[in-house]
Design an enzyme around this catalytic site. Structure first.
Site, PDB file in Angstrom:
ATOM      1  N   CYS A  45       0.704  -1.279   0.009  1.00 55.05           N
ATOM      2  CA  CYS A  45       0.026   0.047  -0.078  1.00 55.05           C
ATOM      3  C   CYS A  45       0.792   1.218   0.145  1.00 55.05           C
ATOM      4  CB  CYS A  45      -0.770  -0.095   1.391  1.00 55.05           C
ATOM      5  SG  CYS A  45      -1.774   1.339   1.788  1.00 55.05           S
ATOM      6  N   HIS A  46       0.373   2.435  -0.415  1.00 55.27           N
ATOM      7  CA  HIS A  46       1.202   3.511  -0.577  1.00 55.27           C
ATOM      8  C   HIS A  46       1.686   4.036   0.829  1.00 55.27           C
ATOM      9  CE1 HIS A  46      -0.312   4.429  -4.607  1.00 55.27           C
ATOM     10  NE2 HIS A  46       0.931   4.981  -4.626  1.00 55.27           N
ATOM     11  N   THR A  47       1.009   3.639   1.968  1.00 55.92           N
ATOM     12  CA  THR A  47       1.648   3.924   3.323  1.00 55.92           C
ATOM     13  C   THR A  47       2.883   3.329   3.544  1.00 55.92           C
ATOM     14  OG1 THR A  47      -0.898   4.223   3.959  1.00 55.92           O
ATOM     15  CG2 THR A  47       0.853   4.164   5.889  1.00 55.92           C
ATOM     16  N   HIS A  67       1.044  -3.660   6.179  1.00 54.84           N
ATOM     17  CA  HIS A  67       0.016  -3.602   7.195  1.00 54.84           C
ATOM     18  C   HIS A  67      -1.135  -4.114   6.597  1.00 54.84           C
ATOM     19  CE1 HIS A  67       0.061   0.138   4.902  1.00 54.84           C
ATOM     20  NE2 HIS A  67      -1.377   0.016   5.007  1.00 54.84           N
ATOM     21  N   GLU A  68      -1.114  -4.590   5.254  1.00 55.93           N
ATOM     22  CA  GLU A  68      -2.297  -5.416   4.673  1.00 55.93           C
ATOM     23  C   GLU A  68      -2.186  -6.751   4.149  1.00 55.93           C
ATOM     24  OE1 GLU A  68      -4.680  -2.240   1.383  1.00 55.93           O
ATOM     25  OE2 GLU A  68      -3.211  -3.824   0.594  1.00 55.93           O
ATOM     26  N   CYS A  97      -9.978  -2.436  21.461  1.00 60.25           N
ATOM     27  CA  CYS A  97      -9.752  -2.995  22.726  1.00 60.25           C
ATOM     28  C   CYS A  97     -11.312  -3.289  23.392  1.00 60.25           C
ATOM     29  CB  CYS A  97      -8.745  -2.258  23.766  1.00 60.25           C
ATOM     30  SG  CYS A  97      -9.581  -0.677  24.279  1.00 60.25           S
ATOM     31  N   CYS A 100     -11.249   1.228  26.213  1.00 60.19           N
ATOM     32  CA  CYS A 100     -10.956   2.615  26.177  1.00 60.19           C
ATOM     33  C   CYS A 100     -12.067   3.516  25.695  1.00 60.19           C
ATOM     34  CB  CYS A 100      -9.770   2.787  25.350  1.00 60.19           C
ATOM     35  SG  CYS A 100     -10.419   2.952  23.411  1.00 60.19           S
ATOM     36  N   CYS A 103     -13.302   3.237  22.260  1.00 58.59           N
ATOM     37  CA  CYS A 103     -13.998   2.021  21.723  1.00 58.59           C
ATOM     38  C   CYS A 103     -15.313   2.325  22.338  1.00 58.59           C
ATOM     39  CB  CYS A 103     -13.222   0.624  22.345  1.00 58.59           C
ATOM     40  SG  CYS A 103     -11.929   0.122  21.313  1.00 58.59           S
ATOM     41  N   CYS A 111      -9.535   3.308  18.527  1.00 58.25           N
ATOM     42  CA  CYS A 111      -8.864   3.126  19.823  1.00 58.25           C
ATOM     43  C   CYS A 111      -7.221   3.333  20.109  1.00 58.25           C
ATOM     44  CB  CYS A 111      -8.734   1.293  19.570  1.00 58.25           C
ATOM     45  SG  CYS A 111      -8.086   0.489  21.000  1.00 58.25           S
ATOM     46  N   ARG A 115      -1.730   3.068  21.255  1.00 59.86           N
ATOM     47  CA  ARG A 115      -1.337   4.046  20.067  1.00 59.86           C
ATOM     48  C   ARG A 115       0.245   4.202  20.230  1.00 59.86           C
ATOM     49  NH1 ARG A 115       0.012   5.275  16.366  1.00 59.86           N
ATOM     50  NH2 ARG A 115       0.513   7.092  15.683  1.00 59.86           N
ATOM     51  N   CYS A 174      -6.908  -2.728   4.873  1.00 60.93           N
ATOM     52  CA  CYS A 174      -6.634  -1.495   4.689  1.00 60.93           C
ATOM     53  C   CYS A 174      -7.679  -0.775   3.590  1.00 60.93           C
ATOM     54  CB  CYS A 174      -5.089  -1.275   4.663  1.00 60.93           C
ATOM     55  SG  CYS A 174      -4.837   0.539   4.299  1.00 60.93           S
ATOM     56  N   ARG A 369      -3.729  -3.073  -6.587  1.00 61.75           N
ATOM     57  CA  ARG A 369      -2.990  -3.935  -5.501  1.00 61.75           C
ATOM     58  C   ARG A 369      -1.806  -4.810  -6.252  1.00 61.75           C
ATOM     59  NH1 ARG A 369      -3.557  -0.035  -2.857  1.00 61.75           N
ATOM     60  NH2 ARG A 369      -4.211   0.001  -0.550  1.00 61.75           N
TER      61      ARG A 369
END
Length: 374
Positions: A45-47, A67-68, A97, A100, A103, A111, A115, A174, A369
């Site tokens: 992904c671009h991220t 992350h995908e 979670c 919090c 959430c 969430c 973090r 993602c 993708r």
């Protein structure tokens, strides 16, 4: 459940701006409230490219990006109750979670439980589970899917239908979920609406798909690359335009084309100039513009306050507003029942060791993708 260190292949980013290097890494067993996953498929992904470029201020090196992804639980740490070895899962960069204040608030999916450590490239206890050549390797976005095995927090895992094809549903980790949710959750597009989608990459196509599902009557795709128009129309765009074909700013052109502006616009690029154009192409009195693209760090958006005073709304979305642990399994079910498209986003499939080629295809604008099979 205690398990041993696993040695496996991973794509390590040793430093910013350099290609990834396939290395043998050690992946430590999961600690309390952690899960070790055998990654079966992951997409680029671009991220990932943004962090690799060195432009991301939160980027730490050396790191395992990605992350995908999708895979199978290999082992679980102490105290993990909702997951067991053999479960089919998608790792989540936005956890849930359930405890919090974020959430507990129905208005957000952000969430905040892990973090701070996630942003530092570490597990919730402040350490890493990856080593390579004697060096600690950082985690990325709490997922690090560019590895045959990864360790994630148990709140960062969605358990999905075991029958789902992992080389497809990994994309629900993602891009597709982000674009689709921007329409359904953030904008809440109504039937009969006119929508404009800026940027026809994977996220933009997912937005178009969402607009179509929501019953929009006019969906205008906007991109500088006209090669992307055919695919956009396949996904449901009713027309596509190239800003370079107009003598005037694109927002003025859109206002003319749509009798005063669009009901909803979506920026799926991460360009602050386009974000302004997207807002200003909205209809006076009720138009809503959603920022979906992630701009480079330190950049600022601007417009005249009069744009908002006269009834336009500017919003943003992260992971499409989906509360992740509960929503991703439902999105997988929607795919399995053919309500949403996923296969059509996959333009290339490569073996894992060709990962640098996947980045090249992304930069060249040749892929929507590219899925890597581990």
């Amino acid at each position: 459940m205690a398990s041993a260190v696993i040695k496996c292949k991973a794509a390590v980013a040793w430093e910013a701006g350099k290609p990834l290097s396939i290395e043998e890494v050690e992946v430590a067993p999961p600690k309390a409230h952690e899960v070790r996953i055998k990654v079966v498929a992951t997409a680029v992904c671009h991220t990932d490219a943004y962090t690799l470029s060195g432009a991301d201020p939160e980027g730490c090196f050396p790191v395992i990006l990605g992350h995908e992804g999708a895979g199978i639980v290999e082992s679980v740490g102490e105290g993990v109750t909702k997951l067991k070895p053999g479960d089919t899962v998608i790792p989540l960069y936005v956890p849930q979670c359930g405890e919090c204040k974020f959430c507990l608030n129905p208005k957000t999916n952000l969430c905040q439980k892990i973090r701070v450590t996630q942003g530092k490239g570490l597990m919730p206890d402040g350490t890493s589970r990856f080593t390579c050549k004697g060096k600690q390797i950082y985690h990325f976005m709490g997922t690090s899917t560019f590895s045959e095995y990864t360790v994630v927090a148990d709140i960062s895992v969605a358990k999905i239908d075991a029958a789902a094809p992992l080389d497809k549903v990994c994309l629900l980790g993602c891009g597709i979920s982000t674009g689709y949710g921007a329409v359904l959750n953030t904008a809440q597009v109504e039937p009969g609406s006119t929508c404009a989608v800026f940027g026809l990459g994977g996220v933009g196509l997912a937005v178009i798909m969402g607009c179509k599902v929501a019953g929009a009557s006019r969906i205008i795709g906007i991109d500088l690359n006209k090669d992307k128009f055919a695919k956009a129309k396949e996904f449901g765009a009713t027309e596509c335009i190239n800003p370079q074909d107009f003598k005037k700013p694109i927002q003025e052109a859109l206002v003319e084309l749509t009798d005063g502006g669009v009901d909803y616009s979506f920026e799926c690029i991460g360009n602050v100039g386009v974000m302004r154009a997207a807002l200003e192409s909205c209809h006076k009195g009720w138009g809503v513009s959603v920022i979906v693209g992630v701009a480079a760090s330190g950049q600022e958006i601007s417009t005249r306050p009069f744009q908002l005073v006269t009834g336009r709304t500017w919003k943003g979305t992260a992971f499409g507003g989906w509360k992740s642990v509960e929503s991703v399994p439902k999105l997988v079910a929607e795919y399995m029942s053919k309500k949403i498209k996923v296969d059509e986003f996959v333009t290339h499939t490569l073996p894992f060791d060709k990962i640098n080629e996947a980045f090249e295809l992304l930069h060249a604008g040749k892929s929507i993708r590219c899925v890597l099979k581990l």
